[in-house]
Structure formats: structure tokens, C-alpha cells
Scaffold this motif. Sequence first.
Motif, PDB file in Angstrom:
ATOM      1  N   ALA A  85     -16.469  14.655  -0.413  1.00 46.19           N
ATOM      2  CA  ALA A  85     -15.128  15.246  -0.331  1.00 46.19           C
ATOM      3  C   ALA A  85     -14.242  14.475   0.654  1.00 46.19           C
ATOM      4  O   ALA A  85     -13.051  14.285   0.412  1.00 46.19           O
ATOM      5  N   ILE A  86     -14.831  14.018   1.748  1.00 46.48           N
ATOM      6  CA  ILE A  86     -14.043  13.308   2.768  1.00 46.48           C
ATOM      7  C   ILE A  86     -13.558  11.959   2.220  1.00 46.48           C
ATOM      8  O   ILE A  86     -12.385  11.588   2.383  1.00 46.48           O
ATOM      9  N   VAL A  87     -14.445  11.230   1.547  1.00 43.20           N
ATOM     10  CA  VAL A  87     -14.034   9.920   1.020  1.00 43.20           C
ATOM     11  C   VAL A  87     -12.909  10.092  -0.001  1.00 43.20           C
ATOM     12  O   VAL A  87     -11.911   9.362   0.007  1.00 43.20           O
ATOM     13  N   LYS A  88     -13.054  11.095  -0.845  1.00 45.75           N
ATOM     14  CA  LYS A  88     -12.009  11.347  -1.852  1.00 45.75           C
ATOM     15  C   LYS A  88     -10.676  11.690  -1.155  1.00 45.75           C
ATOM     16  O   LYS A  88      -9.615  11.158  -1.499  1.00 45.75           O
ATOM     17  N   ALA A  89     -10.741  12.548  -0.159  1.00 44.84           N
ATOM     18  CA  ALA A  89      -9.505  12.984   0.511  1.00 44.84           C
ATOM     19  C   ALA A  89      -8.890  11.854   1.333  1.00 44.84           C
ATOM     20  O   ALA A  89      -7.677  11.815   1.532  1.00 44.84           O
TER      21      ALA A  89
ATOM     22  N   THR B 107      -4.772   5.618  -2.073  1.00 46.53           N
ATOM     23  CA  THR B 107      -4.860   4.625  -1.002  1.00 46.53           C
ATOM     24  C   THR B 107      -4.493   5.247   0.357  1.00 46.53           C
ATOM     25  O   THR B 107      -3.898   4.609   1.235  1.00 46.53           O
ATOM     26  N   GLY B 108      -4.841   6.525   0.490  1.00 45.24           N
ATOM     27  CA  GLY B 108      -4.591   7.221   1.763  1.00 45.24           C
ATOM     28  C   GLY B 108      -3.126   7.589   1.969  1.00 45.24           C
ATOM     29  O   GLY B 108      -2.750   8.100   3.027  1.00 45.24           O
ATOM     30  N   GLN B 109      -2.303   7.358   0.957  1.00 42.39           N
ATOM     31  CA  GLN B 109      -0.857   7.615   1.120  1.00 42.39           C
ATOM     32  C   GLN B 109      -0.505   9.013   0.614  1.00 42.39           C
ATOM     33  O   GLN B 109       0.274   9.187  -0.312  1.00 42.39           O
ATOM     34  N   ARG B 110      -1.161  10.004   1.175  1.00 44.59           N
ATOM     35  CA  ARG B 110      -0.887  11.395   0.855  1.00 44.59           C
ATOM     36  C   ARG B 110      -0.601  12.122   2.154  1.00 44.59           C
ATOM     37  O   ARG B 110      -1.301  11.879   3.148  1.00 44.59           O
ATOM     38  N   CYS B 111       0.333  13.066   2.106  1.00 41.69           N
ATOM     39  CA  CYS B 111       0.596  13.837   3.327  1.00 41.69           C
ATOM     40  C   CYS B 111      -0.653  14.613   3.724  1.00 41.69           C
ATOM     41  O   CYS B 111      -0.869  14.898   4.894  1.00 41.69           O
ATOM     42  N   THR B 112      -1.491  14.949   2.739  1.00 41.05           N
ATOM     43  CA  THR B 112      -2.695  15.736   3.021  1.00 41.05           C
ATOM     44  C   THR B 112      -3.960  14.872   3.136  1.00 41.05           C
ATOM     45  O   THR B 112      -5.070  15.412   3.182  1.00 41.05           O
ATOM     46  N   ALA B 113      -3.808  13.548   3.174  1.00 36.56           N
ATOM     47  CA  ALA B 113      -4.995  12.675   3.251  1.00 36.56           C
ATOM     48  C   ALA B 113      -5.795  12.996   4.516  1.00 36.56           C
ATOM     49  O   ALA B 113      -5.227  13.259   5.580  1.00 36.56           O
TER      50      ALA B 113
END
Length: 482
Positions: free
Chosen positions: A273-277, A282-288
Motif C-alpha cells: 500500500a505504501i509503494v502504491k501511495a 510519480t508521487g505527484q498527488r496531494c495525497t501521496a
Amino acid sequence: MIHQATKNGLYINGSWTQDENQEFFESTNPATGQVEGYCAFATPFQVNQGVESAKNAFRAWKNTPLPERAIFLWKAAQLFEEKKEHLAKTMTKEMGKVLAESLGEVGVVIETCKYMAGEGRRLFGETVSSGATNRHIMMVREPVGVVACITPWNFPVALAGYKILAALISGNTVVWKPASEVALSAQIFTEVFHEVGLPKGVLNLITGAGSKVGAQLAEHSDVKVISFTGSTEVGIKLSETAAKTLKRVSLELGGKNAAIVLKDADLNLAAEAIVKAAFTTTGQRCTAASRVIVEASVKDELLSKVVAITQKLKAGNGLESGVDIGPLTNKNQLETVEKYVSFAVQNGAVIECGGKRIPSEQGYFYEPTVLSNVKNSDRVAQEEIFGPVLAFIEVNSFEEAIELNNDTVYGLSTSLFTSSLHYANRGAKEIESGLVYINNGTSNAELGVAFGGTKHSGNGHREVSHHAFDVMTEWKSIYTTY
Ligand code: NAP
């Protein structure tokens, strides 16, 4: 019908329009450097035209019965289905996310159209028992007027959908200023509403630099609501400007989200779950997920699982099959990631995997990166990087984990991995975030569930659910004596 790779104008009062001397900017592909199309820099005059067109359309749209307004959303859902592939490919070409994610995002827009068309029918009012005889009192929700929607590039159409569809079903008219990086995708979204016959002026698309177009919308006295998703820095500026004309401002801002992993957690579940989040988009999510706060006794085991999964991720052009993560969206993002990894290493962090650019002639690729030996006070653990960087921080207790989670200016999303009912419930209560996930990644959103953050991640408003109507309507109290 608009065509890609041509110069597309603005959408004002129901038609695509451009001036004789219109200036344009390029939309380039972050994986290849290729120019995908051109979009107009709106002039101040055109921004005013967009607002005026929305203002003129407001009365008739407000007075259109809600079920009739909903029909446009149902029709749009159908047309988005037909244009799904084209829209998704354009998004991937403009901002780099892998095609499966872009297709999923168009799916979110389709579902949001249906959700808002249905949920809108529950824009209920209230009645109150009067203190006077022969008096009836009711309170009704009314649309506010012209809503300016200002959106970021990381979810080019889903976030716009949350705002625009809530505004329209409530009876407001809209001027939309999308991020310049994804203006072609915004044109396809807008064209859908043109083709379903949305009345003239109800939705207007104005493209151009945020510092000019967005700022002008915030100043405009005929704009009644600003619904903004983007960086905390710009959100604060917009609030300051909008205060002068007493606009309502709804802000969805940045995050510095953590996954807390306790020693009793299912480590395989947590690692996946952590790797997916951390690395989706490419980590460009406000919730990453950008921090892992882990109990020391299980840190090594969790770290080795996370690194093993991360090393299997394949970076590349998001249009190619088998690619897990695309490029960063622009050069600035790539350089920001490099800068933060270098700060971290200078402060004693250890690079467990990744940590450098992926050689590419034109693309902005960076290896998914896992760092250990990070302190929560380090810049890499405090500031939003918006890239594929995950920092491990060790703690010795649940209490310390909660303290470090909350020790940031942001408060968007937190995951807690544990098999203890006691810690799960205490965590849900003590975590200072608008979104809390127990045994789940930090980046999940479902329709119907309020979405938004606390502290510097927002200003208290919520999207996605029926709570969005609190932004898009205001209450009128009606006293009738009979
Ligand atoms: P950004 O730089 O703040 O830009 C967002 C939007 O604001 C763009 O349309 C931009 O236009 C416009 N803008 C820029 N300067 C402006 C100004 N002075 N006045 C008015 N508008 C202005 O953010 P971004 O880089 O696109 O997106 C990344 C940020 O969004 C991150 O911080 C991320 O956490 C946040 N975000 C939050 C959520 C959430 O729901 N909480 C969701 C997604 C993203 P231009 O493109 O033309 O500059």
C-alpha cells in the motif's frame, strides 16, 4: 469540433473564439519533449468577457429546473465514455501519468457526472417551527452566481469535475481556468459540454498564466466563489485577493502525508500500500505518501519489503504498456526532486534505492526513491516535494508516531497500519488530517465521501460529497404569514 496540434482558442459564451492577434503557449509532452498543441493566452479583456458571459447566463440557468440541469450531466457522462480513450491519451501526453491512470481518471469524471446529477436532487431545504401564529418558515439553498474554478495539472479532469459539476448542478455558472500544463485536456472536457448543448455562457474556459488570468478572476467583483485546488502558496494569495471583494474561497491545498506502521501491522500489506501511495502518478498527488513513520523494531523488515517492490517499478513513457510510472510533469518538478534528495543526503539520509535522474534525451524521468535515516525536522520530511521520494523515519511508540505525524503544517491524509483495534481507534481520533486510512494507502477517494484537509491543506471546505453544496450554495430564509 476542436483538433489537437492546432491552435485552440478560448470557450466563451458557447463558442470557441480567438482574437486576430491572439498569443498562444505550447503544451509539451514531458516524456518526449514533443509539442502536442497550442492554447491561448487569454487577454484581460477576454477574461472579462468570460465572466460577463457567465454572469449573463446565470439567471436562466438558476431558473432551469434542477432535473433539467441534471440531464446535461447524464448526457455528458455518456459522451465522456465515447471520448474516454482520446481524452486519456491527451492527458498522458500532456502531463505524463500512465495511460491506465488517465483512463481511470476519465472514469472518475463519468461517475462524478452521474453522482452529481443524482445527489443534486437532494439539495433539500429545511422548515422551522415559527414562534408566531399563522407563520410558515422555510430555508432554501440558492446558487451563488459566477464560480471561478482554478485547477492544477496533476488530475487534469477529475478535480475540475468535482468543482464544475457541483457548481453547475447547484445552478451556478462557471469560468474555468485550468493549469497551463493540461490546457488541451481541459479543451476536450469543455467540448463535451458544448456537444451536449449546455446553454451558452453556463461554462466558459479561459486559459493562460495563473499569475495573470487566475489573479484577475480573484479580483473580479462579478465572481462570487473561487474554488481552487493547488499549492498552499497560491491558495493563500488567492484568499488575500478575494477578501477585498468578500468572495467565498474554497481551497484544496498541499500535503505531507505519512503512513504510520506499528510493530503489530501486517507488513506485506503495508509495504504494497505504501509503494502504491508513494509512487503512483510519480508521487505527484496531494495525497501521496511521502513519509513512513515506523516503529523501530520492524523498520528493517518493512524497509526491505518497500525497497524490493519499488525496485520492480518500471519508469517510462506512460503510453507504453508495462510502464508503472511516467515522467515528472515538467523540468521544474524534476529539479525540485533533485534538490530535496540532495538536501536529505546532506543531512545524513541514506538512499536505499533510486536517488538519480533516469537518462533520457527529452523526458523528465527520476528513479522512484526511498530514503532512510531521515529526521522529521528535515526539509525532506516537512516540505511538499510532489515527486517520487519516500522518507523513512523511526519511532519508539504509537504516541511518538502520532506526534511526528501531526508535527507538520499540513493535515491532508494519514495511513495507520496496525492489527490493534485499540490503536486503530486512538489513531483515528488523534491524527490531525482530513483523511484517515486504517490499513490502507494515503491516496484513496470515493464518491460521496467528503474530501479535503485540515491545517495548511485547506480552509475547511470539502469536495466530492454533498458537502460540496455548502460551497456552491447559500441559504435563504423565507417567512410567510398566512
Ligand atoms: P499551483 O502552482 O498552485 O497551480 C494551481 C492552479 O493555480 C493552476 O491553474 C495555476 O495556473 C493557477 N495559479 C498559479 N498562480 C496563480 C495565481 N497567482 N493566482 C491564481 N491562480 C494561479 O499548483 P500545481 O503546481 O498546478 O499543483 C500542485 C499542487 O496542487 C500541490 O501543492 C498539490 O498538493 C496541490 N493539490 C492539492 C489537491 C487537494 O485536493 N488538496 C489535489 C491536487 C493537487 P498555471 O498552471 O497557469 O500556473
